[in-house]
Enzyme design. Sequence first.
Site, PDB file in Angstrom:
ATOM      1  N   GLU A  28      48.441  26.699  28.095  1.00 30.72           N
ATOM      2  CA  GLU A  28      48.780  25.498  28.843  1.00 30.72           C
ATOM      3  C   GLU A  28      50.266  25.491  29.177  1.00 30.72           C
ATOM      4  O   GLU A  28      51.086  26.009  28.427  1.00 30.72           O
ATOM      5  CB  GLU A  28      48.407  24.259  28.018  1.00 30.72           C
ATOM      6  CG  GLU A  28      46.898  24.140  27.882  1.00 30.72           C
ATOM      7  CD  GLU A  28      46.437  23.009  26.977  1.00 30.72           C
ATOM      8  OE1 GLU A  28      45.335  22.503  27.205  1.00 30.72           O
ATOM      9  OE2 GLU A  28      47.173  22.639  26.046  1.00 30.72           O
ATOM     10  N   CYS A  65      57.566  23.199  30.900  1.00 31.10           N
ATOM     11  CA  CYS A  65      57.387  23.547  29.497  1.00 31.10           C
ATOM     12  C   CYS A  65      56.344  24.657  29.462  1.00 31.10           C
ATOM     13  O   CYS A  65      55.192  24.434  29.828  1.00 31.10           O
ATOM     14  CB  CYS A  65      56.926  22.324  28.722  1.00 31.10           C
ATOM     15  SG  CYS A  65      56.541  22.675  27.000  1.00 31.10           S
ATOM     16  N   CYS A  95      49.189  30.609  18.159  1.00 26.95           N
ATOM     17  CA  CYS A  95      50.481  30.782  17.477  1.00 26.95           C
ATOM     18  C   CYS A  95      50.220  31.351  16.091  1.00 26.95           C
ATOM     19  O   CYS A  95      49.232  31.011  15.450  1.00 26.95           O
ATOM     20  CB  CYS A  95      51.204  29.440  17.351  1.00 26.95           C
ATOM     21  SG  CYS A  95      52.908  29.589  16.766  1.00 26.95           S
ATOM     22  N   CYS A 146      52.703  25.545  11.284  1.00 27.22           N
ATOM     23  CA  CYS A 146      53.248  24.191  11.145  1.00 27.22           C
ATOM     24  C   CYS A 146      52.084  23.206  10.990  1.00 27.22           C
ATOM     25  O   CYS A 146      51.176  23.178  11.818  1.00 27.22           O
ATOM     26  CB  CYS A 146      54.092  23.819  12.358  1.00 27.22           C
ATOM     27  SG  CYS A 146      55.454  24.958  12.661  1.00 27.22           S
ATOM     28  N   CYS A 168      51.173  20.665  13.959  1.00 22.17           N
ATOM     29  CA  CYS A 168      51.070  21.136  15.343  1.00 22.17           C
ATOM     30  C   CYS A 168      49.649  21.582  15.678  1.00 22.17           C
ATOM     31  O   CYS A 168      49.043  22.364  14.942  1.00 22.17           O
ATOM     32  CB  CYS A 168      52.049  22.288  15.564  1.00 22.17           C
ATOM     33  SG  CYS A 168      51.981  22.941  17.244  1.00 22.17           S
ATOM     34  N   GLY A 176      52.877  28.723  21.220  1.00 22.92           N
ATOM     35  CA  GLY A 176      53.373  29.980  20.684  1.00 22.92           C
ATOM     36  C   GLY A 176      54.810  29.926  20.197  1.00 22.92           C
ATOM     37  O   GLY A 176      55.529  28.956  20.429  1.00 22.92           O
ATOM     38  N   SER A 197      62.949  27.420  22.412  1.00 24.84           N
ATOM     39  CA  SER A 197      62.786  26.673  21.166  1.00 24.84           C
ATOM     40  C   SER A 197      62.067  27.540  20.146  1.00 24.84           C
ATOM     41  O   SER A 197      61.021  28.109  20.420  1.00 24.84           O
ATOM     42  CB  SER A 197      61.966  25.406  21.441  1.00 24.84           C
ATOM     43  OG  SER A 197      61.693  24.735  20.232  1.00 24.84           O
ATOM     44  N   SER A 238      63.418  24.086  15.753  1.00 27.47           N
ATOM     45  CA  SER A 238      62.569  23.015  15.229  1.00 27.47           C
ATOM     46  C   SER A 238      62.817  22.912  13.734  1.00 27.47           C
ATOM     47  O   SER A 238      62.226  23.640  12.948  1.00 27.47           O
ATOM     48  CB  SER A 238      61.103  23.347  15.500  1.00 27.47           C
ATOM     49  OG  SER A 238      60.930  23.508  16.888  1.00 27.47           O
ATOM     50  N   HIS A 246      63.120  19.867  11.510  1.00 29.09           N
ATOM     51  CA  HIS A 246      62.218  18.882  10.870  1.00 29.09           C
ATOM     52  C   HIS A 246      62.550  18.538   9.424  1.00 29.09           C
ATOM     53  O   HIS A 246      62.180  17.469   8.957  1.00 29.09           O
ATOM     54  CB  HIS A 246      60.739  19.287  10.983  1.00 29.09           C
ATOM     55  CG  HIS A 246      60.265  19.464  12.391  1.00 29.09           C
ATOM     56  ND1 HIS A 246      60.448  18.511  13.360  1.00 29.09           N
ATOM     57  CD2 HIS A 246      59.634  20.493  13.011  1.00 29.09           C
ATOM     58  CE1 HIS A 246      59.938  18.944  14.507  1.00 29.09           C
ATOM     59  NE2 HIS A 246      59.455  20.153  14.321  1.00 29.09           N
ATOM     60  N   ASN A 278      53.531  13.141  17.906  1.00 29.90           N
ATOM     61  CA  ASN A 278      52.296  12.976  18.653  1.00 29.90           C
ATOM     62  C   ASN A 278      51.142  13.304  17.727  1.00 29.90           C
ATOM     63  O   ASN A 278      50.940  14.466  17.391  1.00 29.90           O
ATOM     64  CB  ASN A 278      52.290  13.909  19.860  1.00 29.90           C
ATOM     65  CG  ASN A 278      53.497  13.647  20.735  1.00 29.90           C
ATOM     66  OD1 ASN A 278      53.723  12.538  21.159  1.00 29.90           O
ATOM     67  ND2 ASN A 278      54.308  14.670  20.949  1.00 29.90           N
ATOM     68  N   CYS A 292      54.473  17.420  23.108  1.00 30.91           N
ATOM     69  CA  CYS A 292      54.801  18.436  22.095  1.00 30.91           C
ATOM     70  C   CYS A 292      53.739  18.473  21.009  1.00 30.91           C
ATOM     71  O   CYS A 292      53.356  17.445  20.464  1.00 30.91           O
ATOM     72  CB  CYS A 292      56.098  18.084  21.354  1.00 30.91           C
ATOM     73  SG  CYS A 292      57.562  18.273  22.293  1.00 30.91           S
TER      74      CYS A 292
END
Length: 347
Positions: free
Chosen positions: A95, A108, A115, A119, A122, A166, A198, A221, A223, A297, A340
């Site tokens: 996507e 994006c 991936c 995480c 995700c 990914g 990123s 990233s 976090h 999200n 995200c």
Amino acid sequence: MESVAKKDIRALNREDLRSFFLDRGDQAYRGDQVYEWLWKKGAHSFSDMTNLSKNTRAVLEEEFVINHIEVDRMQRSQDGTIKNAVRLHDGLVVESVLIPTPKRTTACVSSQVGCSLDCKFCATARLKRMRNLNPDEIYDQVVAIDRQSRLYYNRPLSNIVFMGMGEPLMNYNNLLKAIDKITGDEGLGMSPKRITVSTSGVPKMIRKLADDRVKFKLAVSLHSAVEETRTSIMPFNATFTLAELRESLIYWYQKTKSKITYEYVVWEGINDKREDVEALVDFCRFAPSKVNLIEYNPIDDGAFQQAGEDVISMYVDTLEANGITVTVRRSRGKDIDAACGQLANKS
Ligand code: SAH
């Protein structure tokens, strides 16, 4: 199937193409013409290459295929965000997202199918890694979004973020080749300053980026800046530790003098304490950086909950009091699962 034996012509560089024609007793500049069609003009068929003779086009057709992506499905959010389901030549799907703001259009884009990292928050992590994208598959996503930006927003694409599916640094060579095409005159000629890669933080690869003197921007990233906490939500942190990440970022800044952006989501019960903010402030001191607090999200049953406004304010106030730039990012395209961490080929 005959086409299986044919070679993907975009795996050839300009020199290869020039030699191809020379070897056939033709002129080398034909190779340049084909190269321009393939990259700058984004041709998906040899019949588009109208400055080549019919015979030459037939020869190319005989020897090569032009593998290319197909936008299978386009969804448009109420806020103008567009999500593309992109089908690759072997049928796999990734996507990519177009994010419009009053002044910019940001693409994006994805770098892998699925991936390999894990995480916990995700959606893409659940797909596992199926394969790396080729340079042309990364490039094509950008071209597709540039066209959509011109069509729907009357302006070219202005920025690119590698924040789709990914881990870009786990597909290092193809990522760099794609960015070369995106920024090069033979491709889209975009400024590398408008591109952000990123990463979840792969120290060895961050060092390699620095050694390769890349000109694009780096986002990490993060976090959590607390070793155990980060490992609990991003288990690969047990191998690529925060301590190593920190060293690699110091190295990055020494070599590139380019400020780092830390992406950070604040979750209830995970990183919502004062100690968490203080650890982040300390981490930000190692190299010039800024913080993007991103909205969570939700992807499932609610194992993760975004922390309340009061906690976000504590983060903002503490960071600012320490002279660290912080921005609070609102999600875009949530109604179509384009935000995200939501990219998972759901629909
Ligand atoms: N693998 C790269 C790029 C893809 S993820 C990376 O980790 O940076 C892009 C960003 O979305 C990352 O900052 C990631 O941590 C964040 N993200 C992942 N899942 C999310 C979710 N459910 N809500 C908000 N952000 C999320």
